[in-house]
Scaffold this active site. Structure first.
Site, PDB file in Angstrom:
ATOM      1  N   THR A 224       0.859  -1.179   0.000  1.00 54.82           N
ATOM      2  CA  THR A 224       0.000   0.000   0.000  1.00 54.82           C
ATOM      3  C   THR A 224       0.895   1.227   0.000  1.00 54.82           C
ATOM      4  O   THR A 224       1.976   1.194   0.568  1.00 54.82           O
ATOM      5  CB  THR A 224      -0.835   0.042   1.306  1.00 54.82           C
ATOM      6  OG1 THR A 224      -1.587  -1.161   1.409  1.00 54.82           O
ATOM      7  CG2 THR A 224      -1.787   1.219   1.341  1.00 54.82           C
ATOM      8  N   ARG A 252     -12.087  -9.598  -1.714  1.00 55.61           N
ATOM      9  CA  ARG A 252     -11.676  -9.090  -0.388  1.00 55.61           C
ATOM     10  C   ARG A 252     -11.265  -7.621  -0.517  1.00 55.61           C
ATOM     11  O   ARG A 252     -10.495  -7.243  -1.398  1.00 55.61           O
ATOM     12  CB  ARG A 252     -10.517  -9.925   0.160  1.00 55.61           C
ATOM     13  CG  ARG A 252      -9.953  -9.452   1.503  1.00 55.61           C
ATOM     14  CD  ARG A 252      -8.785  -8.493   1.339  1.00 55.61           C
ATOM     15  NE  ARG A 252      -8.137  -8.173   2.619  1.00 55.61           N
ATOM     16  CZ  ARG A 252      -7.230  -7.226   2.763  1.00 55.61           C
ATOM     17  NH1 ARG A 252      -6.838  -6.503   1.734  1.00 55.61           N
ATOM     18  NH2 ARG A 252      -6.677  -7.003   3.945  1.00 55.61           N
ATOM     19  N   GLY A 254      -9.686  -4.413   1.716  1.00 53.96           N
ATOM     20  CA  GLY A 254      -8.991  -4.088   2.960  1.00 53.96           C
ATOM     21  C   GLY A 254      -9.394  -2.728   3.494  1.00 53.96           C
ATOM     22  O   GLY A 254     -10.497  -2.229   3.248  1.00 53.96           O
ATOM     23  N   ASP A 255      -8.491  -2.132   4.225  1.00 52.99           N
ATOM     24  CA  ASP A 255      -8.778  -0.858   4.891  1.00 52.99           C
ATOM     25  C   ASP A 255      -8.626   0.356   3.973  1.00 52.99           C
ATOM     26  O   ASP A 255      -9.208   1.413   4.233  1.00 52.99           O
ATOM     27  CB  ASP A 255      -7.862  -0.685   6.111  1.00 52.99           C
ATOM     28  CG  ASP A 255      -6.384  -0.816   5.763  1.00 52.99           C
ATOM     29  OD1 ASP A 255      -6.056  -1.518   4.782  1.00 52.99           O
ATOM     30  OD2 ASP A 255      -5.549  -0.229   6.475  1.00 52.99           O
ATOM     31  N   THR A 275      -0.592   1.402   6.385  1.00 54.50           N
ATOM     32  CA  THR A 275      -0.255   0.213   5.606  1.00 54.50           C
ATOM     33  C   THR A 275      -0.199  -0.955   6.579  1.00 54.50           C
ATOM     34  O   THR A 275      -0.022  -0.753   7.783  1.00 54.50           O
ATOM     35  CB  THR A 275       1.103   0.336   4.890  1.00 54.50           C
ATOM     36  OG1 THR A 275       2.145   0.356   5.878  1.00 54.50           O
ATOM     37  CG2 THR A 275       1.205   1.609   4.068  1.00 54.50           C
ATOM     38  N   GLY A 276      -0.334  -2.152   6.060  1.00 52.73           N
ATOM     39  CA  GLY A 276      -0.288  -3.325   6.941  1.00 52.73           C
ATOM     40  C   GLY A 276      -1.623  -4.048   6.961  1.00 52.73           C
ATOM     41  O   GLY A 276      -2.460  -3.842   6.072  1.00 52.73           O
ATOM     42  N   GLY A 278      -4.983  -4.866   6.990  1.00 54.98           N
ATOM     43  CA  GLY A 278      -6.150  -3.994   6.904  1.00 54.98           C
ATOM     44  C   GLY A 278      -7.285  -4.372   7.831  1.00 54.98           C
ATOM     45  O   GLY A 278      -7.991  -3.500   8.354  1.00 54.98           O
TER      46      GLY A 278
HETATM   47  N1  GLY Z   1      -3.560  -2.320   4.174  1.00 55.28           N
HETATM   48  C1  GLY Z   1      -3.811  -2.935   2.963  1.00 55.28           C
HETATM   49  C2  GLY Z   1      -4.796  -4.013   3.031  1.00 55.28           C
HETATM   50  O1  GLY Z   1      -4.910  -4.678   4.044  1.00 55.28           O
HETATM   51  O2  GLY Z   1      -5.490  -4.218   2.051  1.00 55.28           O
END
Ligand code: GLY
Length: 379
Positions: A224, A252, A254-255, A275-276, A278
């Site tokens: 990210t 799926r 993410g955040d 980042t990381g 999500g």
């Molecule tokens: N932070 C990116 C994700 O989990 O999609």
């Protein structure tokens, strides 16, 4: 171009004649004048897509040339989005479990109090620009999947059949081979490389084994870029763009496109993005939490630490804990306040340990401040 000193000189002379109303507006101007800053995770430093600038340098340059802060930040993140070597963002990113690249992005414009996002977008290399188009041209915040692609096509974006590069396809085939070696073979005959023993989540474990084997950067696995900036008049904006978790279940999300999770901006307070992992972020709406903590007076670093602690305390499922009982994943936040103070924080000092910043003194990297000692993989 009028300099700040000229402005103050001319305004103070004319104000003497024009009275207190102008004095008030000049005082506001002076108070709101800050030094521009752009921050991002490490991918905003590392990738140049064959050019001379990285994301934070380009965004900073454009902000100081007078461009809208959000447009400048998006122009910055377009660099890693278009870089085929960056396997966590945009073109050439690591695909989902079916080998299809699905991209998520969001952007938020502090002064306009508007935001836009896309999720599971296929075929467009720059999802950040599609997120901006959602913000600019619709009454909506988030458009997903086929609808996002149709929207992008209708808005004139180039829609491609496949965003994979030979490298991203090769890595996907290697992942398939590691999770299903009976059916997916190594054409070079090296098919007997040990398959990871952890079977509680073989897909994830196979991917992490590729990180450990140096085939994938750790930062690209959850790959990210979050990039936030403040302009000279105090305008704050942010953008987050990603291919999300490598080899994810198709669909799926993410955040990154979720406001309050992968990104949040309040023009009177500051910005935060991540980042990381999500899912951990979505459960805690950490970017919103960070901005609200800064509103209460916390510094960017303390606000980020508070969010990390919240995530740690709310991570109670055994499958998500390492041998020490702390989270078995990393997550990072990039935080900026209204004064232009900033911080980068992470759950652990592990994997990518730096973040990028560009100020009037140029671009550089700084160490992330970790909440915990040790690493996600501690036994
Ligand atoms: N932070 C990116 C994700 O989990 O999609």
């Amino acid at each position: 171009m009028i300099t700040r000193r000229d402005f103050l000189k001319t305004t103070s002379t004319s104000m003497a004649a024009a009275g207190s109303a102008k004095l008030d507006s000049a005082a506001l101007w002076i108070q709101r004048s800050v030094k521009p800053v752009v921050i991002s995770d490490y991918s905003g430093w590392e990738f140049r897509n064959g050019g001379t600038e990285n994301a934070v340098e380009r965004a900073f340059r454009l902000i100081t040339e007078g461009k809208d802060v959000l447009d400048a930040l998006i122009a910055g993140v377009n660099i890693p989005e278009l870089d085929p070597l960056e396997t966590g963002i945009g073109y050439g990113a690591l695909p989902n479990a079916d080998g299809v690249i699905e991209l998520d992005a969001s952007c938020m414009h502090g002064p306009k109090k508007r935001a836009g996002a896309v999720a599971c977008l296929q075929g467009v290399r720059t999802p950040s620009l599609v997120a901006k188009a959602v913000m600019d041209y619709t009454d909506h915040h988030l458009i997903v999947g086929d609808g996002a692609q149709q929207f992008a096509r209708a808005m004139g974006f180039n829609v491609e059949n496949d965003l994979n590069t030979e490298n991203s396809r090769k890595l996907w085939r290697e992942w398939k081979r590691r999770i299903d070696p009976e059916h997916w073979l190594d054409p070079n005959g090296d098919a007997r490389k040990p398959i990871p023993k952890h079977q509680k989540d073989p897909g994830l474990e196979a991917g992490l084994s590729m990180v450990r084997d140096g085939l994938i950067r750790e930062g690209s696995f959850w790959g990210t870029i979050n990039c936030d900036g403040i302009g000279p008049n105090g305008d704050i904006c942010g953008v987050t763009t990603t291919s999300g978790l490598a080899w994810k279940i198709p669909g799926r999300t993410g955040d990154s496109p979720i406001l309050g999770a992968g990104l949040y901006v309040d023009n009177e307070v500051g910005a935060a993005g991540s980042t990381g992992r999500g899912e951990a972020n979505i459960y805690n709406l950490s970017s919103f939490l960070i901005v609200e903590s800064m509103r209460r007076g916390l510094s960017p670093k303390d606000a980020g630490m508070e969010a990390l602690k919240r995530i740690k305390d709310n991570t109670i499922e055994k499958r998500l804990l390492n041998g020490k009982g702390t989270p078995n994943f990393n997550i990072r936040f990039f935080v900026l306040n209204k004064k232009g103070d900033y911080a980068g924080v992470s759950m652990y000092r592990a994997g990518e340990t730096k973040f990028a910043v560009c100020t009037e003194n140029g671009a550089r990297t700084l160490e992330l401040e970790p909440l915990l000692t040790g690493s996600p993989e501690d036994a």
